[in-house]
Design a protein around this motif. Structure first.
Motif, mmCIF file in Angstrom:
data_model
loop_
_atom_site.group_PDB
_atom_site.id
_atom_site.type_symbol
_atom_site.label_atom_id
_atom_site.label_comp_id
_atom_site.label_asym_id
_atom_site.label_seq_id
_atom_site.Cartn_x
_atom_site.Cartn_y
_atom_site.Cartn_z
ATOM 1 N N ARG A 61 0.729 -1.292 0.194
ATOM 2 C CA ARG A 61 0.205 0.015 0.200
ATOM 3 C C ARG A 61 0.545 1.271 0.443
ATOM 4 N NH1 ARG A 61 -4.279 2.382 -1.466
ATOM 5 N NH2 ARG A 61 -4.496 2.748 0.394
ATOM 6 N N GLU A 62 1.606 0.831 0.668
ATOM 7 C CA GLU A 62 2.905 1.819 0.627
ATOM 8 C C GLU A 62 3.689 2.628 -0.438
ATOM 9 O OE1 GLU A 62 6.388 0.921 2.613
ATOM 10 O OE2 GLU A 62 5.254 1.500 5.389
ATOM 11 N N GLN A 63 3.441 1.415 -1.084
ATOM 12 C CA GLN A 63 4.184 1.743 -2.992
ATOM 13 C C GLN A 63 2.254 1.920 -3.760
ATOM 14 O OE1 GLN A 63 6.858 1.748 -3.886
ATOM 15 N NE2 GLN A 63 7.185 1.111 -1.260
ATOM 16 N N GLN A 64 1.499 2.242 -3.185
ATOM 17 C CA GLN A 64 0.469 2.800 -3.864
ATOM 18 C C GLN A 64 -0.521 1.504 -5.076
ATOM 19 O OE1 GLN A 64 -0.556 6.087 -3.754
ATOM 20 N NE2 GLN A 64 1.065 5.835 -2.200
ATOM 21 N N ALA A 65 -0.495 0.305 -4.245
ATOM 22 C CA ALA A 65 -1.469 -0.869 -4.429
ATOM 23 C C ALA A 65 -2.959 -0.156 -4.278
ATOM 24 C CB ALA A 65 -0.615 -2.244 -3.947
ATOM 25 N N SER A 66 -3.555 -0.934 -5.236
ATOM 26 C CA SER A 66 -4.827 -0.706 -5.314
ATOM 27 C C SER A 66 -5.355 -1.202 -4.210
ATOM 28 C CB SER A 66 -4.871 -0.881 -6.631
ATOM 29 O OG SER A 66 -5.606 -2.367 -6.901
ATOM 30 N N LEU A 67 -5.136 -2.336 -3.775
ATOM 31 C CA LEU A 67 -5.995 -3.512 -2.756
ATOM 32 C C LEU A 67 -4.778 -4.251 -2.658
ATOM 33 C CD1 LEU A 67 -7.288 -6.304 -4.152
ATOM 34 C CD2 LEU A 67 -8.741 -5.300 -4.983
ATOM 35 N N VAL A 68 -5.077 -5.077 -0.879
ATOM 36 C CA VAL A 68 -4.168 -6.150 -0.852
ATOM 37 C C VAL A 68 -5.028 -7.165 -0.128
ATOM 38 C CG1 VAL A 68 -1.781 -6.379 0.308
ATOM 39 C CG2 VAL A 68 -2.184 -4.251 -1.009
ATOM 40 N N VAL A 69 -4.853 -8.515 0.256
ATOM 41 C CA VAL A 69 -5.657 -9.242 0.888
ATOM 42 C C VAL A 69 -4.495 -10.387 1.225
ATOM 43 C CG1 VAL A 69 -6.996 -11.069 0.682
ATOM 44 C CG2 VAL A 69 -7.280 -9.828 -0.700
ATOM 45 N N GLY A 70 -4.607 -9.731 2.466
ATOM 46 C CA GLY A 70 -3.229 -11.124 3.226
ATOM 47 C C GLY A 70 -4.175 -12.059 4.068
ATOM 48 N N VAL A 71 -3.236 -12.612 3.591
ATOM 49 C CA VAL A 71 -3.585 -14.843 4.163
ATOM 50 C C VAL A 71 -3.125 -15.463 5.178
ATOM 51 C CG1 VAL A 71 -5.111 -16.854 3.754
ATOM 52 C CG2 VAL A 71 -5.078 -15.014 2.076
ATOM 53 N N ASP A 72 -3.730 -16.014 6.660
ATOM 54 C CA ASP A 72 -2.158 -16.683 6.813
ATOM 55 C C ASP A 72 -3.800 -16.954 8.083
ATOM 56 O OD1 ASP A 72 0.214 -15.978 7.883
ATOM 57 O OD2 ASP A 72 -0.865 -16.980 9.610
ATOM 58 N N ILE A 73 -2.899 -18.714 8.589
ATOM 59 C CA ILE A 73 -3.779 -19.857 9.304
ATOM 60 C C ILE A 73 -3.780 -18.795 10.425
ATOM 61 C CG2 ILE A 73 -2.004 -21.044 9.484
ATOM 62 C CD1 ILE A 73 -3.759 -23.117 9.457
ATOM 63 N N SER A 74 -2.762 -18.325 10.760
ATOM 64 C CA SER A 74 -2.669 -17.868 12.545
ATOM 65 C C SER A 74 -3.532 -16.576 13.051
ATOM 66 C CB SER A 74 -1.005 -17.696 12.790
ATOM 67 O OG SER A 74 -1.403 -16.996 14.191
ATOM 68 N N GLU A 75 -4.647 -16.448 14.103
ATOM 69 C CA GLU A 75 -5.644 -15.543 14.794
ATOM 70 C C GLU A 75 -5.001 -15.011 14.980
ATOM 71 O OE1 GLU A 75 -8.239 -12.730 15.427
ATOM 72 O OE2 GLU A 75 -8.717 -14.760 14.116
ATOM 73 N N ASN A 76 -3.692 -15.058 16.165
ATOM 74 C CA ASN A 76 -2.553 -13.946 16.602
ATOM 75 C C ASN A 76 -1.725 -13.009 16.061
ATOM 76 O OD1 ASN A 76 -2.921 -14.982 19.548
ATOM 77 N ND2 ASN A 76 -0.719 -16.998 19.606
ATOM 78 N N MET A 77 -1.133 -13.880 14.448
ATOM 79 C CA MET A 77 -0.402 -13.467 13.019
ATOM 80 C C MET A 77 -1.524 -12.125 13.118
ATOM 81 S SD MET A 77 2.668 -14.776 13.423
ATOM 82 C CE MET A 77 3.410 -14.755 11.552
ATOM 83 N N LEU A 78 -3.239 -12.798 12.413
ATOM 84 C CA LEU A 78 -3.676 -11.687 11.985
ATOM 85 C C LEU A 78 -4.277 -10.546 12.935
ATOM 86 C CD1 LEU A 78 -5.708 -13.967 9.746
ATOM 87 C CD2 LEU A 78 -3.676 -12.393 8.825
ATOM 88 N N GLN A 79 -4.254 -10.557 14.488
ATOM 89 C CA GLN A 79 -4.679 -9.613 15.112
ATOM 90 C C GLN A 79 -3.392 -8.755 15.189
ATOM 91 O OE1 GLN A 79 -5.605 -12.050 19.098
ATOM 92 N NE2 GLN A 79 -5.671 -9.527 20.044
ATOM 93 N N LYS A 80 -1.643 -9.325 15.344
ATOM 94 C CA LYS A 80 -1.165 -8.604 15.397
ATOM 95 C C LYS A 80 -1.321 -7.295 14.425
ATOM 96 C CE LYS A 80 2.287 -6.043 16.895
ATOM 97 N NZ LYS A 80 2.439 -5.804 17.614
ATOM 98 N N ALA A 81 -1.911 -7.714 12.944
ATOM 99 C CA ALA A 81 -1.779 -6.987 11.678
ATOM 100 C C ALA A 81 -2.629 -6.229 11.760
ATOM 101 C CB ALA A 81 -1.764 -8.435 10.309
ATOM 102 N N ARG A 82 -3.423 -6.815 12.064
ATOM 103 C CA ARG A 82 -4.788 -5.757 12.143
ATOM 104 C C ARG A 82 -4.543 -4.542 13.662
ATOM 105 N NH1 ARG A 82 -8.321 -11.252 12.253
ATOM 106 N NH2 ARG A 82 -9.073 -11.233 10.128
ATOM 107 N N GLU A 83 -3.907 -4.555 14.261
ATOM 108 C CA GLU A 83 -3.381 -3.968 14.995
ATOM 109 C C GLU A 83 -2.477 -2.989 14.542
ATOM 110 O OE1 GLU A 83 -1.605 -5.735 17.865
ATOM 111 O OE2 GLU A 83 -3.303 -5.809 19.175
ATOM 112 N N GLN A 84 -1.875 -2.809 13.204
ATOM 113 C CA GLN A 84 -1.119 -2.071 13.162
ATOM 114 C C GLN A 84 -1.652 -1.496 11.968
ATOM 115 O OE1 GLN A 84 2.839 -3.757 13.541
ATOM 116 N NE2 GLN A 84 2.472 -4.784 11.521
ATOM 117 N N THR A 85 -2.775 -2.370 11.366
ATOM 118 C CA THR A 85 -3.291 -1.759 10.283
ATOM 119 C C THR A 85 -4.644 -0.753 9.748
ATOM 120 O OG1 THR A 85 -2.365 -3.955 8.866
ATOM 121 C CG2 THR A 85 -4.197 -2.410 7.585
#
Length: 245
Positions: A61-85
């Motif tokens: 997104r910093e490079q101006q991508a129009s949309l980004v989808v992130g996929v991960d099996i881990s709720e812990n990982m995604l919770q951290k991702a959402r906190e900093q997004t």
């Protein structure tokens, strides 16, 4: 087998303290090479498989991508991702990356960082990725190098004083499950040869664009802890492209 060590509290408590977890992409020894292989992201749709804390999604997104989808099996990982997004153009989905079922020609670019050595059926996943990419789309991924994953132990040989003698390689041609230690015991990885990685990508319909075995950047080599990283490759990065028609 779809192991999810990252939602194990003991494993995750150690993983989140690693340099690449706390400092992001610039603390990843292979990032300078991975970044150099990325196409222009401006206006592009990007899928990140095994997105973890979302560092690559944020970069896109910093490079101006129009949309980004992130996929991960881990709720812990995604919770951290959402906190900093804080960006409506980034969507995070919790699922095993083997289970993706996106529409045909949905994305311009698919990336993955250090996730596919946890995947049993890499060839099947490559076909799914090829299908969800637009014609001319790019596929760039990194994995632990097969020289690193060949043995269950995945560690140096040491002398009686704890000095690193050499990195042993054994059972290189015997592909399949490895039960190893990474932060905790009983971590499941899947070893495959360099040629299998490349041939699975080709068989899925991609054209190989670059194969890299990166060493840490010159700046990172100023850290004495990184010195031995020049003694054996730890990462393999492959860049490929879907045909334009």
């Amino acid at each position: 087998m779809k192991q999810n060590k990252y939602d194990d509290s003991t494993f995750f408590s150690q993983y989140k303290e690693m340099a690449r977890s706390t400092h992001g992409l610039e603390a990843a020894g292979e990032w300078h090479v991975f970044k150099s292989l990325l196409p222009d992201l401006n206006g592009k749709s990007v899928l990140d498989l095994g997105c973890g804390f979302g560092w690559h999604c944020l970069y896109a997104r910093e490079q101006q991508a129009s949309l980004v989808v992130g996929v991960d099996i881990s709720e812990n990982m995604l919770q951290k991702a959402r906190e900093q997004t804080n960006d409506a153009a980034i969507t995070y989905i919790q699922m095993p990356i083997e289970d993706i079922a996106f529409s045909d020609s949905q994305f311009d670019i698919v990336i993955s960082s250090l996730a596919f050595h946890y995947i049993e059926s890499f060839d099947t996943l490559c076909k799914k990725i090829h299908a969800c990419l637009k014609p001319g789309g790019s596929f760039i991924f990194s994995v632990e190098h097969p020289i690193f994953t060949s043995r269950d132990e995945q560690d140096w040989h040491y002398d009686d004083h704890g000095n690193r003698l050499h990195w042993p390689v054994d059972q290189y041609q015997s592909e399949g499950l490895r039960k190893t230690s990474f932060l905790t015991d009983n971590v499941i990885k899947y070893h495959r040869t360099v040629s299998t990685y490349m041939n699975d990508v080709i068989s899925a319909g991609f054209e190989l664009k670059a194969i890299k075995e990166p060493m840490p950047s010159e700046e990172m080599m100023n850290n004495p802890l990184m010195f031995d990283e020049n003694r054996r490759p730890m990462f393999l990065i492959i860049s490929a492209q879907k045909a334009s028609n």
